[in-house]
Enzyme design. Structure first.
Site, mmCIF file in Angstrom:
data_model
loop_
_atom_site.group_PDB
_atom_site.id
_atom_site.type_symbol
_atom_site.label_atom_id
_atom_site.label_comp_id
_atom_site.label_asym_id
_atom_site.label_seq_id
_atom_site.Cartn_x
_atom_site.Cartn_y
_atom_site.Cartn_z
ATOM 1 N N ARG A 1 -27.310 -54.782 43.685
ATOM 2 C CA ARG A 1 -26.050 -54.049 43.498
ATOM 3 C C ARG A 1 -26.166 -52.636 44.057
ATOM 4 O O ARG A 1 -25.226 -52.108 44.651
ATOM 5 C CB ARG A 1 -25.704 -54.022 41.998
ATOM 6 N N LYS B 1 -21.248 -49.032 41.933
ATOM 7 C CA LYS B 1 -21.624 -48.183 40.803
ATOM 8 C C LYS B 1 -21.873 -46.774 41.320
ATOM 9 O O LYS B 1 -22.987 -46.431 41.718
ATOM 10 C CB LYS B 1 -22.870 -48.765 40.118
ATOM 11 N N GLU C 1 -10.867 -53.754 33.950
ATOM 12 C CA GLU C 1 -11.995 -53.529 33.036
ATOM 13 C C GLU C 1 -11.796 -52.221 32.306
ATOM 14 O O GLU C 1 -10.729 -51.610 32.392
ATOM 15 C CB GLU C 1 -13.323 -53.570 33.800
HETATM 16 C C1 LIG Z 1 -22.402 -50.518 34.844
HETATM 17 C C2 LIG Z 1 -21.002 -50.943 34.660
HETATM 18 C C3 LIG Z 1 -20.660 -52.126 33.972
HETATM 19 C C4 LIG Z 1 -21.684 -52.990 33.272
HETATM 20 O O1 LIG Z 1 -22.604 -53.577 34.121
HETATM 21 P P1 LIG Z 1 -23.983 -54.177 33.588
HETATM 22 O O2 LIG Z 1 -24.697 -54.570 34.807
HETATM 23 O O3 LIG Z 1 -23.652 -55.325 32.704
HETATM 24 O O4 LIG Z 1 -24.643 -53.077 32.818
HETATM 25 C C5 LIG Z 1 -19.324 -52.483 33.928
HETATM 26 N N1 LIG Z 1 -18.356 -51.716 34.496
HETATM 27 C C6 LIG Z 1 -18.647 -50.569 35.132
HETATM 28 C C7 LIG Z 1 -17.556 -49.759 35.724
HETATM 29 C C8 LIG Z 1 -19.981 -50.140 35.238
HETATM 30 O O5 LIG Z 1 -20.252 -48.999 35.880
#
Ligand SMILES: *Cc1c(COP(=O)(O)O)cnc(C)c1O
Length: 340
Positions: free
Chosen positions: A82, A184, A220
């Site tokens: 990622r 991210k 989300e």
């Molecule tokens: C990090 C993150 C998540 C959760 O991801 P995981 O890999 O399960 O920790 C979900 N949404 C956003 C916007 C994030 O930055």
């Protein structure tokens, strides 16, 4: 190895400096091999690319002690992958995922004394990140970068018990179609701060963001993906190109299918159908799943049948199974639990 004298159960989610961090620099088109250092300060130019144009990305994962006393981390290869995708989208050099995993394991190992014991509920949070470090004033990608990994011990997420959340449908948007919602990057968080501070002021725990173009579909929250359970026991998660692909959510979908024999579907989820669901939860590394009890749509309350006092039954099974896999009490799929 002697553990640090920390009251693990009382830890919150805050930064506590640990002994070592990993640092690698990118210069003249190549990453150096990187070192562990005791120096927790970053010294960069006042004009560094990250400070001017927010060229920075990160990952979040945790290290913890299993029931049989091993120190492990969960699916670090997916975090590495990622981060490669995040780097490409922001015109940053890729830190190769195999090197990423090595750096993460090395940093955890060096801070072993801070990995909380099994049963404490606490974990060692691991934060890999990368930023443009050389001076940039004309708008363009930096030429030099730093990749770092630090760790910090954090307390049990459900300290004082599970409390289902009350969330609101936000009038702010989190991500544009064809934007950066799927990576991210700090920039996605900077612009969400106003919305979350405002949500808290109004008495809500989180924002539910909708798709920015039609505002009819669920995306989300600021930092976690949604998981819904239908009244006939099917697990549903929203499908969208502007959602961050949560590793926890992807793992839970596989657990639903392969461990619990449930149907699990990734599809568009409409605001209109929210009132039809039996359960709702937020998934991410920190909580695994945090149950949602109530969704407020501009004054109209949607109360999930699972209520405001506990996790719904399917959410609970998913939570128990995934945490059992992580802690080594349930057999993990190949490659999920990686020993330090
Ligand atoms: C990090 C993150 C998540 C959760 O991801 P995981 O890999 O399960 O920790 C979900 N949404 C956003 C916007 C994030 O930055």
């Amino acid at each position: 190895m002697e553990k640090k004298n920390i009251d693990w159960a009382e830890l919150g989610f805050g930064y506590i400096e640990t002994d070592y961090r990993f640092v690698s620099n990118y210069k003249n088109g190549a990453w150096d091999e990187g070192v562990l250092t005791e120096d927790s300060n970053v010294v960069i130019s006042e004009c560094a690319g990250v400070l001017q144009y927010a060229q920075t990305i990160f990952e979040g994962m945790k290290a913890y002690t299993t029931a049989d006393g091993r120190i492990v981390t969960f699916r670090p290869d997916l975090n590495g992958e990622r981060m490669e995708n995040s780097a490409e989208r922001l015109e940053m050099p890729v830190y190769p995922k195999d090197e990423f995993v090595k750096a993460v394991l090395k940093t955890i190992k060096a801070n072993e004394a801070y990995v909380p014991p099994y049963g404490s509920g606490a974990t060692l949070y691991v934060r890999p990140y990368m930023f443009g470090s050389n001076p940039v004033i004309g708008v363009k990608p930096a030429d030099e970068y730093q990749f770092r990994v630090f760790t910090t011990p954090v307390g049990p997420y459900f300290k004082g018990g599970v409390k289902p959340l009350t969330i609101r449908i936000s009038d702010f948007d989190r991500a544009a179609p064809n934007g950066t919602g799927h990576i991210k990057a700090g920039l996605n968080y900077a612009m969400s701060l106003h919305a979350i501070v405002d949500a808290h002021k109004q008495g809500y725990d989180e924002n539910m963001y909708l798709d920015a173009s039609s505002r009819t579909k669920v995306e989300e929250t600021g930092g976690a993906n949604f998981l819904f359970v239908t009244r006939d026991g099917k697990v549903v998660t929203p499908k969208s190109d502007s959602i961050l692909p949560s590793i926890t959510r992807r793992s839970l979908m596989q657990v639903a299918r392969e461990y619990l024999g449930l149907e699990a579907e990734e599809r568009e989820v409409y605001v209109e159908e929210l009132a039809d669901f039996a359960e709702c939860g937020l998934c991410g590394t920190a909580a695994v799943i945090s149950p949602v009890g109530k969704i407020v749509d501009h004054g109209k309350e949607i109360c999930l049948p699972s209520g405001m006092s506990e996790m719904g039954p399917v959410t609970k099974k998913l939570y128990d199974t995934l945490t059992g896999i992580q802690m080594g009490t349930i057999k993990a799929p190949e490659g999920w639990v990686v020993e330090v």
